[in-house]
Design a protein around this motif. Structure first.
Motif, short mmCIF file in Angstrom:
data_model
loop_
_atom_site.label_atom_id
_atom_site.label_comp_id
_atom_site.label_asym_id
_atom_site.label_seq_id
_atom_site.Cartn_x
_atom_site.Cartn_y
_atom_site.Cartn_z
N GLY A 120 -0.68 1.98 5.72
CA GLY A 120 -0.92 2.86 4.90
C GLY A 120 -1.82 4.14 5.85
O GLY A 120 -1.24 5.13 5.65
N LEU A 153 1.31 6.69 8.06
CA LEU A 153 2.15 7.21 6.68
C LEU A 153 2.81 8.23 7.25
O LEU A 153 4.31 9.03 7.56
CB LEU A 153 1.85 7.39 5.50
N GLU A 154 2.14 9.37 7.87
CA GLU A 154 3.01 10.54 8.33
C GLU A 154 4.15 10.31 9.76
O GLU A 154 5.41 10.83 9.78
CB GLU A 154 1.80 12.13 8.99
N GLN A 184 1.57 -1.95 -3.74
CA GLN A 184 0.29 -0.88 -3.71
C GLN A 184 1.27 -0.36 -2.24
O GLN A 184 1.32 1.27 -1.97
CB GLN A 184 -1.17 -2.06 -2.36
N ALA A 185 1.90 -1.13 -1.29
CA ALA A 185 2.61 -0.30 -0.46
C ALA A 185 3.68 1.10 -0.90
O ALA A 185 4.27 1.61 -0.75
CB ALA A 185 3.44 -1.09 0.81
N LEU A 194 1.75 3.77 -2.65
CA LEU A 194 2.06 4.48 -1.10
C LEU A 194 2.93 5.73 -0.53
O LEU A 194 3.16 7.05 -0.50
CB LEU A 194 1.55 4.01 0.97
N LEU A 195 4.16 4.40 -0.14
CA LEU A 195 5.31 5.82 -0.36
C LEU A 195 5.73 6.70 -1.57
O LEU A 195 5.70 8.15 -1.18
CB LEU A 195 6.78 5.13 -0.55
N ARG A 196 5.21 6.65 -2.77
CA ARG A 196 5.85 7.34 -3.52
C ARG A 196 4.80 8.95 -3.73
O ARG A 196 5.25 9.94 -3.85
CB ARG A 196 4.69 6.92 -5.51
N ARG A 197 3.12 8.44 -3.15
CA ARG A 197 2.95 9.58 -2.38
C ARG A 197 2.78 10.31 -2.00
O ARG A 197 2.25 11.32 -1.62
CB ARG A 197 1.01 9.31 -2.90
N ARG A 198 4.56 10.09 -1.32
CA ARG A 198 4.30 10.77 0.39
C ARG A 198 6.43 10.87 0.34
O ARG A 198 6.35 10.25 0.64
CB ARG A 198 4.24 9.88 1.07
#
Length: 389
Positions: free
Chosen positions: A100, A103-104, A124-125, A128-132
């Motif tokens: 996490g 991610l960038e 949860q992972a 994280l992708l959906r938020r980025r």
């Protein structure tokens, strides 16, 4: 040319006995044959080979493993992903639970490459992708990691949550995330004692993966790819594996002593050695001292074989009984040492053992900044592995 490459280039053309020790050496012809045989096994099954590069971590090794295509590899670290991307490789699968905090870095690779792919095993992972989200025209390419008995990362295919997670990856935001396939590592093959046992694990893993893919498709969830792998299972593949789409072994380029004991390979197929010099005679304790310690050779296997931490090539009567940071202790398996046979400065070649976690060839290779690739007793190539995470 960087400093490391410059400092080692003088060894090109040198006889092996002149190398500074400890030195990791690879037999060029053996590595090439190992790469070719694995490609042939996959071709015979009608499967794509996606070689894992974590053992050697080199452009040269990956070039051989992919047959020169530079497409379709597995990495274990983002440092490896960047290194191979810079070296002209694409279709790179980062086979590690999504970190996490990084991610960038993943996003940068996804935008740089045609196909940078990730493993997920939790909602949860995915969140994280959906938020980025990636820029227009790019989507996160995701494999669902399955745990089919290895007991490390992954969701068990029999868990109800596995199906719902696969559906969420495929359907929640198809413009942002794509389900590429399912991925399982049959690392439990390293606990086997013979080829039939390895093949039983491979058969069970294959069945678990295929059953899950079938259930997905019956539920209307597209799942194009199904991949399993480990060097033992892929060295003696079972016919059922032909129903998969790809395999992802890694250690097979080098092999090692434990792979030999498992039956994955023949002794002559082990390409890796660690050269070490005798630096001391200690008759009062019936031991030689060598200049290879645990900083150059993994301790795994110390209690697994009569020869100790490694096999000493050509000297079945010797045992590597102990390693400190820069020293190794060698003694006779039985009886007194003939010290005159091993004068100070003489070279011994160590064949690394293999351990289920990690393979010793992997752990040993990770300790060396350069691999001396040789043919006919002389260094013909220098491979420089990537380091870091």
């Amino acid at each position: 040319m960087d400093g490391q490459t410059d400092s080692t280039s003088r060894w090109l053309g040198a006889p092996l006995e002149q190398l500074p020790t400890p030195a990791l050496t690879l037999d060029q012809a053996t590595v090439r044959r190992n790469a070719e045989r694995m490609r042939e096994r996959c071709q015979a099954l009608g499967l794509r080979l996606r070689p894992h590069v974590k053992t050697h971590k080199t452009l040269e090794g990956a070039e051989l493993a992919t047959g020169g295509t530079r497409r379709g590899i597995v990495v274990s670290t983002l440092a490896e992903a960047r290194f191979f991307a810079a070296g002209g490789f694409d279709d790179i699968l980062y086979a590690y639970p999504l970190p996490g905090g990084r991610l960038e870095e993943c996003a940068a690779l996804a935008q740089r490459l045609q196909a940078f792919q990730l493993l997920l095993d939790s909602p949860q992972a995915l969140a994280l992708l959906r938020r980025r989200p990636l820029p227009p025209g790019k989507r996160w390419l995701v494999w669902l990691k399955l745990d089919c008995g290895n007991g490390r990362a992954g969701v068990r295919p029999t868990d109800p949550g596995a199906m719902s997670l696969a559906r969420a990856i495929a359907e929640e935001a198809p413009e942002e995330v794509t389900l590429v396939g399912v991925y399982a590592h049959c690392g439990d093959t390293y606990g086997c004692r013979d080829v039939p046992a390895i093949q039983a694990v491979a058969r069970a893993t294959t069945a678990a993966v295929l059953d899950f893919v079938t259930a997905l498709r019956q539920a209307g969830v597209p799942c194009p790819q199904a991949s399993i792998g480990s060097t033992p299972s892929c060295s003696h593949p079972v016919p059922e594996m032909a129903q998969l789409t790809e395999l992802h072994p890694g250690n097979y380029l080098f092999y090692d002593l434990q792979q030999t004991l498992l039956g994955s390979c023949k002794p002559e197929e082990v390409a890796i050695r660690v050269l070490t010099r005798v630096i001391g005679h200690y008759p009062h304790r019936n031991q030689l001292l060598v200049d290879c310690g645990w900083a150059a050779l993994s301790l795994h296997g110390r209690d697994q074989a009569p020869t100790g931490c490694a096999t000493i090539e050509g000297h079945p009567q010797l045992r590597l009984v102990g390693l400190t940071q820069e020293h190794g202790q060698v003694e006779a398996i039985d009886g007194r040492l003939d010290f005159e046979r091993f004068p100070l400065g003489s070279i011994l070649a160590l064949i690394p053992f293999h351990h289920p976690s990690p393979p010793q060839a992997c752990a040993t290779a990770a300790m060396h900044p350069v691999y001396y690739v040789h043919a006919e007793g002389k260094v013909v190539e220098l491979w420089h592995p990537v380091r870091g995470w």
